[in-house]
Structure formats: C-alpha cells, structure tokens
Design a protein around this motif. Structure first.
Motif, PDB file in Angstrom:
ATOM      1  N   ARG A  78       0.844  -1.195   0.000  1.00  0.00           N
ATOM      2  CA  ARG A  78       0.000   0.000   0.000  1.00  0.00           C
ATOM      3  C   ARG A  78       0.879   1.245   0.000  1.00  0.00           C
ATOM      4  NH1 ARG A  78      -4.655  -1.117   4.535  1.00  0.00           N
ATOM      5  NH2 ARG A  78      -5.515  -3.047   3.625  1.00  0.00           N
ATOM      6  N   ASN A  80       0.514   4.931   0.794  1.00  0.00           N
ATOM      7  CA  ASN A  80      -0.477   5.731   1.528  1.00  0.00           C
ATOM      8  C   ASN A  80      -0.328   7.223   1.255  1.00  0.00           C
ATOM      9  OD1 ASN A  80      -1.809   3.704   3.521  1.00  0.00           O
ATOM     10  ND2 ASN A  80       0.371   3.248   3.665  1.00  0.00           N
ATOM     11  N   PHE A  82      -3.158  10.938   0.923  1.00  0.00           N
ATOM     12  CA  PHE A  82      -4.533  11.430   0.814  1.00  0.00           C
ATOM     13  C   PHE A  82      -4.709  12.239  -0.461  1.00  0.00           C
ATOM     14  CE2 PHE A  82      -4.393  10.647   5.364  1.00  0.00           C
ATOM     15  CZ  PHE A  82      -5.651  10.112   5.597  1.00  0.00           C
ATOM     16  N   GLY A  89      -7.467   6.090   0.228  1.00  0.00           N
ATOM     17  CA  GLY A  89      -6.398   6.773   0.958  1.00  0.00           C
ATOM     18  C   GLY A  89      -5.076   6.040   0.788  1.00  0.00           C
ATOM     19  N   TYR A  90      -5.076   5.026  -0.046  1.00  0.00           N
ATOM     20  CA  TYR A  90      -3.823   4.368  -0.425  1.00  0.00           C
ATOM     21  C   TYR A  90      -4.020   3.752  -1.800  1.00  0.00           C
ATOM     22  CZ  TYR A  90      -6.173   0.124   1.345  1.00  0.00           C
ATOM     23  OH  TYR A  90      -7.067  -0.890   1.590  1.00  0.00           O
ATOM     24  N   GLU A  96       8.577  -3.496  -2.524  1.00  0.00           N
ATOM     25  CA  GLU A  96       9.810  -4.244  -2.320  1.00  0.00           C
ATOM     26  C   GLU A  96       9.988  -5.430  -3.261  1.00  0.00           C
ATOM     27  OE1 GLU A  96      10.209  -5.029   1.844  1.00  0.00           O
ATOM     28  OE2 GLU A  96      11.372  -3.207   2.150  1.00  0.00           O
ATOM     29  N   ASP A 271       6.168  10.890   2.267  1.00  0.00           N
ATOM     30  CA  ASP A 271       6.445   9.614   2.930  1.00  0.00           C
ATOM     31  C   ASP A 271       5.208   8.752   2.725  1.00  0.00           C
ATOM     32  OD1 ASP A 271       6.990   7.473   4.490  1.00  0.00           O
ATOM     33  OD2 ASP A 271       7.405   8.613   6.319  1.00  0.00           O
ATOM     34  N   ARG A 273       4.727   5.674   3.343  1.00  0.00           N
ATOM     35  CA  ARG A 273       4.506   4.627   4.348  1.00  0.00           C
ATOM     36  C   ARG A 273       4.100   3.299   3.693  1.00  0.00           C
ATOM     37  NH1 ARG A 273       0.086   6.550   6.762  1.00  0.00           N
ATOM     38  NH2 ARG A 273       0.053   8.423   5.511  1.00  0.00           N
ATOM     39  N   TYR A 274       4.876   2.872   2.731  1.00  0.00           N
ATOM     40  CA  TYR A 274       4.617   1.580   2.079  1.00  0.00           C
ATOM     41  C   TYR A 274       4.639   0.453   3.099  1.00  0.00           C
ATOM     42  CZ  TYR A 274       5.494   3.235  -2.732  1.00  0.00           C
ATOM     43  OH  TYR A 274       5.444   3.848  -3.954  1.00  0.00           O
ATOM     44  N   PHE A 275       3.708  -0.444   2.993  1.00  0.00           N
ATOM     45  CA  PHE A 275       3.813  -1.705   3.731  1.00  0.00           C
ATOM     46  C   PHE A 275       3.001  -2.762   2.973  1.00  0.00           C
ATOM     47  CE2 PHE A 275      -0.212  -2.424   6.136  1.00  0.00           C
ATOM     48  CZ  PHE A 275      -0.882  -1.245   5.828  1.00  0.00           C
ATOM     49  N   PRO A 276       3.320  -4.040   3.163  1.00  0.00           N
ATOM     50  CA  PRO A 276       2.635  -5.089   2.399  1.00  0.00           C
ATOM     51  C   PRO A 276       1.128  -5.039   2.643  1.00  0.00           C
ATOM     52  CG  PRO A 276       4.538  -5.975   3.568  1.00  0.00           C
ATOM     53  CD  PRO A 276       4.341  -4.584   4.080  1.00  0.00           C
ATOM     54  N   PRO A 278      -2.178  -6.264   3.590  1.00  0.00           N
ATOM     55  CA  PRO A 278      -2.623  -7.499   4.255  1.00  0.00           C
ATOM     56  C   PRO A 278      -3.902  -8.082   3.655  1.00  0.00           C
ATOM     57  CG  PRO A 278      -3.073  -5.573   5.646  1.00  0.00           C
ATOM     58  CD  PRO A 278      -2.342  -5.068   4.430  1.00  0.00           C
TER      59      PRO A 278
ATOM     60  N   SER B 319      -7.914   5.298   6.379  1.00  0.00           N
ATOM     61  CA  SER B 319      -7.683   6.478   5.530  1.00  0.00           C
ATOM     62  C   SER B 319      -8.874   6.783   4.629  1.00  0.00           C
ATOM     63  CB  SER B 319      -6.453   6.270   4.646  1.00  0.00           C
ATOM     64  OG  SER B 319      -5.296   6.235   5.437  1.00  0.00           O
ATOM     65  N   LEU B 363       4.991   3.303  10.612  1.00  0.00           N
ATOM     66  CA  LEU B 363       5.217   3.024   9.190  1.00  0.00           C
ATOM     67  C   LEU B 363       6.073   4.088   8.521  1.00  0.00           C
ATOM     68  CD1 LEU B 363       1.672   1.823   8.009  1.00  0.00           C
ATOM     69  CD2 LEU B 363       3.721   0.426   8.294  1.00  0.00           C
ATOM     70  N   TYR B 368      10.153   2.477  10.122  1.00  0.00           N
ATOM     71  CA  TYR B 368       9.538   1.251   9.610  1.00  0.00           C
ATOM     72  C   TYR B 368      10.313   0.006  10.046  1.00  0.00           C
ATOM     73  CZ  TYR B 368       7.718  -1.985   6.065  1.00  0.00           C
ATOM     74  OH  TYR B 368       7.148  -3.051   5.422  1.00  0.00           O
TER      75      TYR B 368
END
Lengths: 482, 485
Positions: A78, A80, A82, A89-90, A96, A271, A273-276, A278, B319, B363, B368
């Motif tokens: 994701r 993220n 706005f 919102g993402y 990665e 920023d 705030r990438y994360f996998p 879920p 969000s 995050l 992170y």
C-alpha cells in the motif's frame, strides 16, 4: 563546460484487461463519470480487493519480452497518501518485490541510427490507477470521476541510461511498440493508456556522480516528450551555469509556452509509508505459467524487423518504420499476403500513402478507410500496368473517399493505362511528326531531348500511357531511322 | 424462553412449541426493557426481524429449515447489513447505511437466522472495555458499574443478559474472547482466514476475524459452522475444507494433552482468576486429560508487537474515512486540508486517533524497520513458539483475561494498562490461531474465562474440549442476577 544529459523514464501502461485489477468493473474508456466504479473501486467500508489474474499474466509477458527476471513471489504494497481521487487513501502498488525485475531493450542511436544501445530496466510492477480530478468543469469545486480508479497499470521504470531526448523517445517508441505487440496495452496516448514521466538531470561530462534531477510529468505525445526534455535540459544548464542549484521537484510541461513549471510551490518529501497489503496474498507465479506464457509470446518488434530485412529484403529504414507500430506492420503483412511477392511496393505504400492518409484523419490502421484487401486490389493494377504509380495515388485518394474499389475508380475515371504497344507507337509517331525540329536535334546527338519526347507522349496520352513502355518504344523509334 | 439455548430453541421451533415470530417478539421485548440500561444494541431492527421471523416460520412449516432458521441473533455493528445503519460505534459512520451485506451476514440470512439488531462495540473495534463507543459504554449485566470487555462488549452483554440467544462478534486481538470471559459467555474466534472478512469493516486486516459469542460451546459451534468457508471476495479466506462442528463435539477428554504455559500464570494475573482457571484445568485432568508444561518464550513480546502491527494496518485502513464519499464531513470546509483534518478529527474518537497516529508513526520512513518490520519478525517467532508447542500438545489453556470485569472508567486514562488486558489473547491473534473463552466459575461474583487455544484449523478440537467441559460443569449456565439480568 560540456554537460552530459541523464534521463530515466517511468512509463505507465494501462493493461488491456476487460475488468479492473481488483474489482469486476469494466475498463471501457469514455463512459459517463462514476458509472464504472463499484463499491470496491469506491473504497467502501468492508470491501476487499481480489486480484485479476489477467493483469499478472500480462505483466509476466512483458517481463519475458524484455528478458527480465520474473519474481515468482511478488508482493502488493500500500502506498499511503490522501487525495480525493484516491478512494481508499492508499494506492495498491508494488514496492519491495515487484513482479518484473531488470530486463533490457535495444535502441538505435547515432546520427545515422546505425549503432545500437542497450537501455536497462530497473523494474516493472503492477498497480491500480487512481481516479480523475476535474478541476475545470465545476465552479470553485473539483469533480471526481472514479471510472479510472482501479484500472490496472504496469509501471515500467528504466535505469538512467539515456543521454539525449532523442534516445528517450527511441526508448519510449520501443516500449510503446512492445506493449502493443504483446497485446497488453492499446498504446493510446491521447486517452492516457500510455503515459510517461521523465527524470532529467545533467552533470559535467566525465563526472560519475548524478546531478539533481527533476521529474517531468504527464508527457502525452512523443513530440512533447522530446521538446519537454530538451527545454528542461536547457533550464538545468541555465540554472547551473548562472551559479544556482537545481531543486529536486516535479514539473509540468506546458506545450503552448514550451516551458516547464514547478507543480508544487514547495517540494515536500512524500512519505508514502509503504507496507505489504494485508488484504492480498503474495502473488505466486508457477514455473508452468511462465513456460506457458513464454510459448505464447508473439513475434516481437526486433525479431519482426530482422525478418523484414533478411527474408523480405526490405531496407533497414523501411523495416524499422513498419515494425515500430504493430498495427502498421500487421496491415503490411495482410497486404503482402493478399498480393504476394511485392514486399517493397507494399512497404512503400504502407509507409507512404496509407500512413499519410491515416495521420491526416487521425486513424489507426485497423480503422483505415481502405482495407488491406482493397489496397492490394490497387497495387495489383500497378503491377499489371493498368495504372501507373502516380495515377494509382489519385485512385487511392478516391478509394479513401469511399468511391469504391480500385477497379471501380479506374473505370469510372477512365484511368486505365495505355499499354498496347501499337497504340503507344502510334502516339509516338504522331509526336515525332509534330516536332520535326526537335527530332532532328535529337538525332544530331542532343540526347537531353529524350525527356521532351517522353513528356509530349505522356501529354498526348492524357497521362495514361505506361511510362516504361513509352520509354522503351520511344528509344527504339527515335533511333530507328537515323 | 430466553433461558433456552439455541439448540433448545431450534428443537422447540421444529416441534412447533413456539414460532419464530413469538420468540423474536420475546427477545425484542427484552431488548426494549433492558437496553436503556445495558446499552448493548446500537440499532434494533424490529421490522426486519419480524419479517425474517415470519419467513422462517414458513420455511419451518415447509420442512426446509436449517437448525438456525428462526433463531434470533445479533450482529456486531462492524458487519455491513444491506439497507441497515452500520456505524462501527463511530461518529464517522453515525448515519452510514450499508449498501451491501457482509458475506457472514448473507450466510446467516440464507439459513434463516433472524437478526434483531446491531450490537454496540468499541469504536472500529479498538478497545477492551467497550467504553470507546460514540453511543456510550456498554454495561456488564453481572454488575452494571463494570465494563463488559471489548470490543465486542455489546454482543457479550446482550448474550449474558439473554437479550439475544447468540451473536456475532469480531476478534482482532481478543475482542470476542475477552468480553466473553468478562460476561460469563462462550466466545470463539476461528483460525485467521476461516471466515470471510468481506463486509466486515477493517481494523487490522491481517488479524481481524469474525467469531461467535453464545451460551455454550455447542451453540457456538452451530453458528460458527454456518459462518465459515472460502469466499471469492476475500483473497485471504482459506480454501481449507470446513469441518462439521455442531454435531461433532461428542467424545471424551481421555488422553487429551493440554499445554499450560508458565507465561500465562506469571505476574499480573489476579488470584481470583488464577484459582478458577487452575480449578478448571483440574477438571480436565480429572476427566483423563494430561496437563503438560509448554514454553512460549516470545509470548511476552506479543502486546508490544500487536500494538505496532494493528495500529499500522489501522492507520491505512481508516484512511478511506476522509469525508469525501461517505461518512462524517465537517461543516463548511475552507479547503481540502481543512476538510480532511476536521472531518477526521471530529469523526474519530480519541482511541482511534491514538492508534492512527501510532500506526502512521511506525510506518514512517526511518521508523519502519525499527517498529513494523521488527514487530513482524516477533510475530513469526510467536507463531513458531506455538507451532513447537503444538508438536507436544493438542490444546493450550490458560486464563483469557488477567482480571474479571473492571469498573467503568478505571482504565480509560491509562491506555497501557488497558492494552495489558489483552496480554493472553493478542499472541494467539498474531499467530492466527483458533481460540475460545469458556466460563469457568466466578471470582467475587464475577465470571472468569478459560482460554482454550488450538492449532490452525482445529476449531473442532477447541470447541469439543469446551463442550466436554460444559458437560461436566454448569458454569456456562450461571446467569447474572439483579439490575442487568
């Protein structure tokens, strides 16, 4: 000081799937705003994305076509931020572990385009498109159209390997051709199916370290891309040579003023705030699927170009121009198949008259007013000497305007070429009789007058005499009694 | 009538002892008279319920009934029900009417269960006391000055007070099990992926799992079985075949190997809870089960790991509540930033804001790796601990919650002490394991829950052990007395 230009490109190719990447909504372009947006696309509470496998297959095809590594376990992440046209919102993207890593393509470079250069790809990853913000249509408000939200994109990122705007365009044209050959993108730049951002920087020649780059956004034609990069490079040089520094920022190209301007007044480091994600499992691609897709790879532009040169005997230039566009090349092949053994003539017509007519009307070869079969009908009349090449151009114009087949037009306009040797000989004798002075001079050795006689004979024939026969008979008759 | 279990009600409906409309009215009346005090329901859908009940009665007559046909149920207000207000107990969604139904809701609609309404909860399922609701706290029927636990506090209180025979709940870090423990009810959350999350408003997607709160393991098994199964709309739902549950709980406890981790009985566990849980373990032992020490060396890291992973996912999941397409929008926004800032600040309560901020922080670039990545690593270690333990034992048991129900307001100013309430449950959630809480006695008049944890996809083993226990004990039949009852 001499400067080296460094360019890297990011291409967003809309994948030609029927439904969106994470929902069942249609991807058809141009529908009424927000009519192709489901609860998933709207990001309603509780909904979940489900991956469209077709998008994965298309990405793998691309990876195979550029000799990249296919990541057999790639991950959606994701991104993220706005914005009103980003419903959740993402943005679901890949960070990665992209599906395609590395890869390369070859472009022609140098003044004569005779050298080649390899451009390396960093990666290509799948992601969903955002919606569209419409700032102009509503007074003091912004309209949001979410039809585009969730359309699958393949983001193709190059290494900063290009050293001129021309190389950048050559690279883009290659990618543009490739995705169309693969059938994974329609390549329509006006509708935004194929978009490009360019990262541009300069550095003193010989320096290893990269200069500060700026990113040029939304360059929607090859011509604008070339101009935008050139004007941005000039700006970099001006700024640096006047003792200032380039600020890393995103800039928009304004084609009317031929200048770039900063998109945001202050550049904030985003920023994301990438994360996998879920909600989505890792994308696992089995060897069997990769092999199956490898078998399905169509003939690609480079291979086709080589074949045109080696097997069809076309010039390197013709082969390149034809194969740059899959649809032109497909048209050419259909034409050749119908008429047979006239590849050079077919190539000339597709590159010349056909392309000109298509461009003028803004059409694609598939939408051509004159089908390959119809054009083959015309070329057959050139081959059998019914019409001359120049007459054929007039016939083509008439065909383009819907006046019927080549034979219809030739008959209706009385354009049938005179190729009866006796009729032509009669005409020649008349002309010789009418111009005794010139005949005498010619026979006295003024060879240049040959052209004069050709012109007069053609004139007498109303332009319809077979030029080759005229030439040949004229030579015989002019010299006969001397 | 409200003293009957779901299975008894089902048999009564089949035998024609009463109709679904009759029992539906009966429970609606109970809600009518008790909900003002307990605040267990946010929305009561009387009209819809009576229509469903009438349809269920038809179905029963036609002989095409399922065991749940005509049984009144409730849904936690986090599950979308088409055409019904779905609030997540948040001002953000105070007037949000869902345009579709969650898969779980559809499944229960299809078997003919009768939804009486939507139960109160902690806002967006974030909380352990049900005090974080924009509709006010839920009160524990055992002592209305105390909390029912959370976040499925409304469901637990409603079942404990028999305002409804059984209810859905959802569990992210203990939100089914802890309120079940604090209200003397039986709660189970299955393996992560067993139940589709489609239509369940997301808090932390990698942890969220629907479950059941009921009066007994047998009742819970019936409803759980109906809710499970792969769903094409949820890519994370499991394709593992669903076991039959409710008719398959018989058997005995002989030879059952029960793991008892030290860490569950360490500092922080109240004496009263400890005594009841140990007594319960003795019951299992007396029935032929073997108690074995197991070690879960990383479990002490579960609360900090959970409070990184869950807020991280929450910060992203929430969000979409931006005031643009649905939900609360502030009045007269000056510009886009103002629209976002005020709509979200006004729409979310303090605990939700705290978790969004925490999640955004962990995050962020530069943090992170130190937080989110490390927490994911801890998560894998905890899972490995459990996997190792399950090589030696069939089930793991301990207390569900370190204390019994605490007074309203006691922990509201101290989030860390509130988070520590989840100390036994969040590790199980991080590992995605199925777990139940069943009543195992009272401490100073308040219910204590026994936590039964199974290996992945071993819901039947968990419920079966609970059912065996309930065959030889009557803790699950104890009912609150007094005001809330």
């Amino acid at each position: 000081m001499s400067w080296e230009i460094v360019i890297g490109l990011e291409v967003h190719a809309q994948l030609a799937t029927r439904s969106k990447i994470f929902s069942g909504s249609s991807t058809t372009y141009g529908a009424e705003p927000n009519t192709q947006a489901s609860l998933v696309d709207l990001g309603f509470p509780g909904v979940l994305p489900v991956l469209n496998e077709e998008a994965v297959r298309m990405a793998v095809l691309f990876g195979l076509a550029v000799n990249a590594t296919i990541d057999q376990r790639s991950i959606f992440a994701r991104k993220n931020y706005f914005y009103p046209d980003l419903p959740k919102g993402y943005q679901i993207s890949q960070f990665e572990s992209p599906i395609v890593a590395g890869g390369e393509i070859t472009i022609d470079v140098g003044e004569d385009q005779k050298q080649t250069k390899t451009i390396h790809l960093t990666r290509a990853h799948l992601e969903e498109d955002a919606g569209k913000s419409m700032h102009e249509e509503f007074d003091k408000h912004t309209g949001i159209d979410l039809n585009r939200a969730g359309i699958p994109l393949l983001e193709i990122v190059s290494e900063p390997d290009m050293r001129s705007a021309r190389e950048a365009v050559a690279y883009l044209k290659k990618i543009h051709a490739l995705v169309q050959y693969l059938g994974i993108c329609d390549g329509n730049m006006q509708e935004g199916s194929f978009r490009c951002d360019a990262n541009v920087s300069i550095r003193p020649s010989g320096q290893k370290e990269l200069g500060t780059r700026t990113e040029l956004k939304n360059l929607n034609s090859f011509r604008f891309i070339e101009r935008a990069i050139n004007v941005e490079v000039e700006r970099h040089i001006d700024v640096i040579e006047s003792g200032n520094a380039i600020i890393q920022q995103t800039r928009l190209y304004d084609p009317d003023k031929n200048q770039t301007r900063a998109m945001r007044s202050k550049e904030e480091a985003n920023d994301y705030r990438y994360f996998p994600d879920p909600d989505l499992l890792p994308v696992v691609i089995e060897d069997a699927l990769i092999e199956q897709l490898r078998q399905q790879l169509p003939e690609l532009p480079d291979a086709r170009r080589t074949r045109y040169e080696n097997e069809l005997g076309l010039s390197s230039y013709d082969a390149e121009v034809l194969t740059n566009s899959k649809s032109h090349s497909d048209y050419f092949e259909a034409l050749c198949a119908t008429i047979g053994d006239q590849t050079k003539l077919c190539a000339n017509w597709v590159i010349g008259e056909l392309s000109a007519a298509l461009n003028k009307d803004g059409l694609d070869p598939q939408q051509s007013n004159v089908s390959p079969d119809a054009l083959a009908g015309l070329l057959a009349r050139i081959v059998d000497n019914t019409v001359s090449g120049s007459m054929a151009k007039d016939v083509f114009v008439a065909m383009w305007q819907g006046e019927g087949s080549a034979d219809d037009v030739i008959d209706a306009k009385g354009l049938r070429q005179i190729s009866d040797p006796e009729a032509i000989a009669t005409l020649i004798k008349q002309v010789m009789g009418n111009h005794p002075d010139q005949l005498g001079q010619y026979r006295d050795g003024k060879d240049k007058l040959f052209g004069f006689f050709v012109g007069k004979v053609m004139q007498a024939a109303g332009g319809k005499a077979n030029p080759a026969q005229v030439n040949q008979l004229l030579k015989t008759l002019l010299n006969e009694n001397s | 009538m409200h003293r009957l279990s779901v299975l008894e009600l089902s048999r009564g409906l089949a035998a024609g002892d009463f109709s679904s409309v009759e029992i539906t009215r009966h429970f609606l009346d109970r809600i009518g008279s008790s909900n003002d005090l307990l605040n267990a329901f946010i929305t009561v859908t009387e009209e819809r319920a009576l229509e469903q009940a009438a349809a269920a009665d038809q179905r029963i007559k036609q002989g095409t009934a399922h065991a749940l046909t005509g049984i009144p149920i409730a849904h936690k207000d986090i599950l979308c029900v088409d055409g019904v207000r779905t609030t997540c107990a948040s001002k953000m969604l105070e007037s949000f009417v869902a345009p579709y139904s969650a898969t779980v809701v559809e499944k229960l609609d299809q078997v003919g269960a009768v939804m009486l309404g939507k139960t109160n909860m902690d806002e967006f399922a974030m909380g352990s006391s049900n005090e974080n609701s924009c509709f006010g706290p839920v009160r524990n029927p055992w002592d209305v000055s105390r909390v029912p636990g959370g976040s499925s506090g409304g469901s637990a209180a409603a079942v404990a007070a028999r305002l409804v025979p059984i209810s859905t709940g959802t569990d992210t870090g203990g939100s089914v099990r802890q309120p079940a423990a604090l209200t003397g009810t039986t709660g189970i959350k299955p393996t992560y992926g067993r139940i589709s999350r489609y239509g369940m408003i997301a808090f932390a997607s990698s942890l969220d799992q629907a479950g059941v709160i009921g009066q007994s393991a047998a009742d819970a098994a019936l409803m759980l079985e109906t809710m499970c199964g792969f769903d094409t709309k949820d890519s994370t739902s499991s394709q593992q075949p669903v076991e039959a549950l409710h008719n398959e709980l018989e058997g005995d406890l002989k030879g059952l190997r029960i793991g008892v981790p030290d860490v569950f009985f360490a500092e922080g566990l109240s004496d009263g809870v400890k005594a009841q849980v140990e007594a319960a373990l003795n019951v299992f032992e007396s029935q032929g089960a073997t108690l074995l020490q197991v070690s879960l060396p990383h479990l002490h890291l579960s609360v900090p790991a959970y409070y990184v992973v869950a807020p991280a996912e929450c910060s992203s999941n929430l969000s979409r509540f931006d005031g643009v397409r649905f939900g609360h929008r502030c009045d007269n926004p000056k510009d886009l930033d103002d629209l976002y800032r005020r709509s979200r600040s006004e729409g979310f309560g303090p605990e939700v804001l705290r978790r969004i901020l925490t999640g955004t922080f962990v995050l962020s670039a530069g943090y992170y790796d130190a937080y989110y990545k490390k927490a994911q690593r801890v998560r894998r270690l905890i899972n490995a601990d459990f996997q190792q333990a399950f090589e030696q034992v069939d089930l793991i048991m301990g207390p569900t919650s370190p204390t019994t129900a605490f007074p309203l307001g006691e922990k509201t100013d101290d989030p860390v002490s509130m988070y520590l309430n989840d100390i036994y449950t969040v590790g199980v959630s991080l590992a995605g394991l199925p777990a139940a809480s069943i009543p195992c006695g009272l401490s100073e008049g308040l219910p204590v829950g026994l936590h039964i944890i199974g290996d992945h996809f071993c819901e039947r083993k968990v419920l079966s052990a609970g059912h065996q226990f309930q065959q030889v004990t009557d803790f699950h039949t104890l009912r609150p007395e007094g005001e809330g009852a």
